[in-house]
Design an enzyme around this catalytic site. Structure first.
Site, PDB file in Angstrom:
ATOM      1  N   GLU A 413       0.831  -1.229   0.000  1.00 38.92           N
ATOM      2  CA  GLU A 413       0.000   0.000   0.000  1.00 38.92           C
ATOM      3  C   GLU A 413       0.851   1.259   0.000  1.00 38.92           C
ATOM      4  O   GLU A 413       0.599   2.212   0.740  1.00 38.92           O
ATOM      5  CB  GLU A 413      -0.980  -0.021   1.174  1.00 38.92           C
ATOM      6  CG  GLU A 413      -1.969  -1.169   1.025  1.00 38.92           C
ATOM      7  CD  GLU A 413      -3.231  -1.019   1.831  1.00 38.92           C
ATOM      8  OE1 GLU A 413      -3.542   0.099   2.270  1.00 38.92           O
ATOM      9  OE2 GLU A 413      -3.925  -2.044   2.004  1.00 38.92           O
TER      10      GLU A 413
HETATM   11  C1  LIG Z   1       1.860  -9.826   0.118  1.00 37.25           C
HETATM   12  C2  LIG Z   1       1.499  -8.701  -0.797  1.00 37.25           C
HETATM   13  C3  LIG Z   1       0.170  -8.341  -0.956  1.00 37.25           C
HETATM   14  C4  LIG Z   1      -0.177  -7.329  -1.859  1.00 37.25           C
HETATM   15  N1  LIG Z   1      -1.509  -7.034  -2.060  1.00 37.25           N
HETATM   16  C5  LIG Z   1      -1.839  -6.150  -3.043  1.00 37.25           C
HETATM   17  C6  LIG Z   1      -3.217  -5.929  -3.385  1.00 37.25           C
HETATM   18  O1  LIG Z   1      -4.137  -6.474  -2.781  1.00 37.25           O
HETATM   19  N2  LIG Z   1      -3.495  -5.085  -4.421  1.00 37.25           N
HETATM   20  C7  LIG Z   1      -2.514  -4.447  -5.120  1.00 37.25           C
HETATM   21  O2  LIG Z   1      -2.839  -3.709  -6.055  1.00 37.25           O
HETATM   22  N3  LIG Z   1      -1.213  -4.612  -4.805  1.00 37.25           N
HETATM   23  C8  LIG Z   1      -0.845  -5.453  -3.801  1.00 37.25           C
HETATM   24  N4  LIG Z   1       0.470  -5.661  -3.482  1.00 37.25           N
HETATM   25  C9  LIG Z   1       1.499  -4.917  -4.212  1.00 37.25           C
HETATM   26  C10 LIG Z   1       2.191  -3.864  -3.372  1.00 37.25           C
HETATM   27  O3  LIG Z   1       1.343  -2.775  -3.179  1.00 37.25           O
HETATM   28  C11 LIG Z   1       3.498  -3.506  -4.102  1.00 37.25           C
HETATM   29  O4  LIG Z   1       4.377  -4.594  -3.876  1.00 37.25           O
HETATM   30  C12 LIG Z   1       4.079  -2.204  -3.656  1.00 37.25           C
HETATM   31  O5  LIG Z   1       3.305  -1.134  -4.101  1.00 37.25           O
HETATM   32  C13 LIG Z   1       5.520  -2.016  -4.171  1.00 37.25           C
HETATM   33  O6  LIG Z   1       5.620  -2.249  -5.528  1.00 37.25           O
HETATM   34  P1  LIG Z   1       6.729  -3.268  -6.066  1.00 37.25           P
HETATM   35  O7  LIG Z   1       6.651  -4.508  -5.263  1.00 37.25           O
HETATM   36  O8  LIG Z   1       6.587  -3.382  -7.541  1.00 37.25           O
HETATM   37  O9  LIG Z   1       8.113  -2.590  -5.709  1.00 37.25           O
HETATM   38  P2  LIG Z   1       8.941  -1.465  -6.574  1.00 37.25           P
HETATM   39  O10 LIG Z   1       8.017  -0.436  -7.085  1.00 37.25           O
HETATM   40  O11 LIG Z   1       9.784  -2.225  -7.534  1.00 37.25           O
HETATM   41  O12 LIG Z   1       9.823  -0.847  -5.441  1.00 37.25           O
HETATM   42  C14 LIG Z   1      10.863  -1.592  -4.784  1.00 37.25           C
HETATM   43  C15 LIG Z   1      11.499  -0.697  -3.753  1.00 37.25           C
HETATM   44  O13 LIG Z   1      12.142   0.384  -4.413  1.00 37.25           O
HETATM   45  C16 LIG Z   1      12.105   1.536  -3.621  1.00 37.25           C
HETATM   46  N5  LIG Z   1      11.455   2.620  -4.386  1.00 37.25           N
HETATM   47  C17 LIG Z   1      10.546   2.523  -5.375  1.00 37.25           C
HETATM   48  N6  LIG Z   1      10.194   3.731  -5.820  1.00 37.25           N
HETATM   49  C18 LIG Z   1      10.900   4.626  -5.108  1.00 37.25           C
HETATM   50  C19 LIG Z   1      10.978   6.051  -5.073  1.00 37.25           C
HETATM   51  N7  LIG Z   1      10.208   6.830  -5.857  1.00 37.25           N
HETATM   52  N8  LIG Z   1      11.809   6.623  -4.191  1.00 37.25           N
HETATM   53  C20 LIG Z   1      12.574   5.867  -3.359  1.00 37.25           C
HETATM   54  N9  LIG Z   1      12.529   4.544  -3.336  1.00 37.25           N
HETATM   55  C21 LIG Z   1      11.709   3.919  -4.195  1.00 37.25           C
HETATM   56  C22 LIG Z   1      11.315   1.188  -2.347  1.00 37.25           C
HETATM   57  O14 LIG Z   1      12.221   0.849  -1.330  1.00 37.25           O
HETATM   58  C23 LIG Z   1      10.552  -0.053  -2.765  1.00 37.25           C
HETATM   59  O15 LIG Z   1      10.279  -0.910  -1.659  1.00 37.25           O
HETATM   60  C24 LIG Z   1       0.838  -6.646  -2.575  1.00 37.25           C
HETATM   61  C25 LIG Z   1       2.179  -7.005  -2.377  1.00 37.25           C
HETATM   62  C26 LIG Z   1       2.511  -8.019  -1.521  1.00 37.25           C
HETATM   63  C27 LIG Z   1       3.969  -8.393  -1.382  1.00 37.25           C
END
Ligand SMILES: Cc1cc2nc3c(=O)[nH]c(=O)nc-3n(C[C@H](O)[C@H](O)[C@H](O)COP(=O)(O)OP(=O)(O)OC[C@H]3O[C@@H](n4cnc5c(N)ncnc54)[C@H](O)[C@@H]3O)c2cc1C
Length: 594
Positions: A413
């Site tokens: 989130e």
């Molecule tokens: C168990 C689980 C349940 C989930 N449930 C849902 C759901 O119900 N619905 C849904 O839509 N999504 C869901 N998600 C998705 C979740 O919201 C995303 O994993 C989250 O938004 C991060 O996106 P990403 O994993 O692609 O990480 P990325 O966008 O690849 O980011 C990886 C890391 O990079 C860093 N980063 C990224 N952007 C920036 C920035 N601008 N500045 C500084 N640092 C940055 C942060 O440290 C981040 O943790 C779920 C994820 C998990 C693991």
């Protein structure tokens, strides 16, 4: 315009569209950035209205009884499943439709009351609280907030009782933190009766068990070659809905079903558009505000469990002929967990009350609550883990599970880094615009309305740096804290102004500066919430003739530690090793320095 500038322009345009819909009352967090203490939003400490308290008490009693008898968090983790009987039971006690209006089969609870319910679940089982959040806080939230009467009538009654389940599907491979980068396509059919959806979603909680999913997809903007995001209600029985992976095996919150699915030429009737066409990002971010609020409640519950476990062990485990609780380094951890749990509850209650009381824009407060509570909970779990020593490491204790479960909180989130940057930038926007007004006028001085506006802006900025915000506590013993908080808000405002003047537009990319500003702002908000709660509790205790409680010690400690952190963050703005940090990172990453 180069590629980077174009991207920046696009981001600013998106942010403007999402965040600043028109004139609004000054919220509490935005007020902090302008040197104000907007007392009305945080004081007096909000209470559940007397008429609603018995209903909440009844719901909590029923819930506790159900959870005591039927919820086994260790089994849920081991089997990586929340059984249908538990889900049905949660539905029966009203948890799955707590805030849905009664006319649609819900309980009609306020956000504040709902947070008390989620705190109770968060105390016991993170899988279950995330499941409830995915269904109720975000899965059906779009329908509750943006659904038409027909949509609500059609879907909500079964969703409110748990007969059907909801999910919220935003994330894709290329749209994680960058939520606006949704690639799933929704093309209108020729006759305009439906949309044809194509693409994949991943990491979606409840995807495989949901009967209705709020799905974000990209739609054409009529009369242009642009696209925008629109929210759709999709059901898995629609031809072309393909579950690629129903339960992705994972580290924690194993009871939840986190899945990947594809939509291949799925025909979705136009009646299933949720909210305004092309405004899906706004729908998504508003929905997430609610998810972040209940996140705070769940983390509060888990922090209280940490405290209980820490006390139990510190009072019983003996080493060196003493109980662990005799050692100052153990006491320090327990005191901090108590202080943080107190603050997390206060902040959750006040944030939920802001929503209930109709503050129009609470994005900043909900983002702050999410970052603050998830970071504090991680610390709490780490501390109690340490107090349990080697025994924490074994699966017969709940701590290794709690640690695995809690790690998602800082990522889901909205990753905390993304939200931290958001908090600083949105918060600084108000004073930043005033400075821009002043700067633009100085560059093009004309004696017209621009000059008058710049003069007013200058007066506001200057006024805020001179004025000491008044914090209206009623208890004389809190005056010192209130005074300190007022001074820190003024110092914060001066620091924000100085950062804006020093760095100007490049501050948009200076995340190390943003982080200190956001951290200071979060501690200011947390301190305000603690002071408000403590004030109310002292008044209540005086009314009953009782003396101070352990909570009062925890509140005192929180304020002292929070004030110290704020001073530390603000000092770091001018005394830091940022250049060295960035030079090291750039050299390791093989990037040109900046
Ligand atoms: C168990 C689980 C349940 C989930 N449930 C849902 C759901 O119900 N619905 C849904 O839509 N999504 C869901 N998600 C998705 C979740 O919201 C995303 O994993 C989250 O938004 C991060 O996106 P990403 O994993 O692609 O990480 P990325 O966008 O690849 O980011 C990886 C890391 O990079 C860093 N980063 C990224 N952007 C920036 C920035 N601008 N500045 C500084 N640092 C940055 C942060 O440290 C981040 O943790 C779920 C994820 C998990 C693991």
């Amino acid at each position: 315009m180069n590629k980077l500038d174009a991207q920046r322009q696009k981001e600013i345009q998106q942010a403007e569209e999402l965040l600043f819909a028109g004139p609004q009352a000054l919220g509490f967090a935005k007020g902090l950035f302008q040197g104000h203490f907007v007392a009305d939003w945080v004081m007096p400490y909000p209470r559940i209205p007397a008429a609603q308290q018995p209903e909440l008490d009844g719901a909590l009693t029923e819930l506790r009884q159900f959870l005591d008898e039927h919820l086994d968090p260790a089994e849920i983790d081991r089997k990586a499943d929340i059984s249908r009987s538990v889900i049905d039971g949660l539905g029966r006690v009203g948890v799955l439709g707590m805030t849905a209006p009664k006319e649609y089969g819900g309980r009609g609870f306020s956000q504040m009351a709902n947070c008390k319910i989620l705190e109770e679940i968060g105390r016991r089982c993170a899988s279950t609280s995330v499941f409830v959040n995915a269904h109720h806080s975000i899965g059906i939230r779009g329908l509750l907030l943006f659904g038409t009467h027909e949509q609500k009538q059609r879907w909500l009654p079964k969703l409110s009782t748990g007969e059907q389940l909801g999910a919220f599907a935003l994330t894709e491979k290329e749209a994680g933190s960058d939520a606006a980068n949704v690639l799933m396509q929704a093309q209108p059919s020729e006759d305009g009766s439906h949309f044809i959806l194509n693409g994949e979603k991943r990491y979606i909680t409840n995807a495989a068990i949901a009967d209705v999913l709020t799905v974000m997809a990209r739609t054409p903007v009529p009369g242009s070659d642009k696209t925008a995001i629109t929210a759709f209600l999709v059901t898995p029985d629609m031809p072309g809905f393909e579950m690629i992976e129903a339960r992705m095996p994972k580290m924690g919150i194993r009871g939840t079903a986190t899945g990947r699915f594809a939509l291949r030429d799925v025909k979705v009737p136009k009646e299933n558009i949720l909210g305004p066409y092309g405004k899906g990002l706004k729908v998504a971010l508003t929905v997430l505000d609610f998810g972040r609020t209940t996140f705070g409640a769940c983390c509060t519950g888990a922090a209280k469990t940490c405290l209980r476990l820490a006390i139990e062990h510190a009072n019983t485990r003996k080493q060196f002929n003493k109980t662990l609780g005799d050692f100052h380094l153990v006491q320090k951890k327990i005191a901090r967990i108590a202080a943080d749990a107190y603050a997390m509850e206060a902040m959750t209650t006040i944030t939920a009350a802001l929503i209930d009381r109709g503050l129009e824009d609470y994005m900043l407060e909900t983002a702050m609550l999410k970052v603050f509570t998830t970071e504090r909970l991680w610390e709490c779990i780490n501390d109690v883990f340490q107090i349990y020593g080697g025994s924490a490491y074994f699966v017969d204790r709940p701590l290794e599970r709690m640690m695995r479960d809690a790690r998602i909180n800082q990522i889901g989130e909205g990753a905390n880094e993304v939200l931290t940057s958001f908090i600083a930038l949105v918060g600084m926007r108000g004073p930043g615009m005033e400075f821009k007004e002043i700067y633009d006028t100085m560059m093009k001085p004309t004696r017209d309305r621009g000059f008058a506006k710049a003069w007013t802006a200058g007066k506001h900025r200057l006024g805020a740096t001179v004025r000491l915000p008044e914090i209206p506590v009623r208890s004389p013993k809190l005056r010192w804290f209130a005074n300190q908080l007022g001074r820190l808000i003024r110092r914060f405002n001066v620091a924000v102004n100085r950062a804006l003047i020093t760095y100007r537009e490049p501050i948009l990319d200076m995340q190390l500066v943003q982080e200190r500003i956001a951290n200071a702002a979060m501690d200011l908000l947390a301190s305000a919430c603690v002071l408000s709660r403590q004030d109310a509790e002292i008044q209540f205790a005086q009314g009953n003739g009782s003396s101070s409680t352990p909570d009062q010690f925890a509140a005192d400690l929180f304020l002292r530690q929070s004030f110290r952190r704020i001073r530390h963050f603000l000092a770091g703005l001018t005394d830091n090793e940022d250049k060295s940090v960035l030079a090291t990172a750039n050299s390791i990453l093989g990037k040109p320095g900046n």
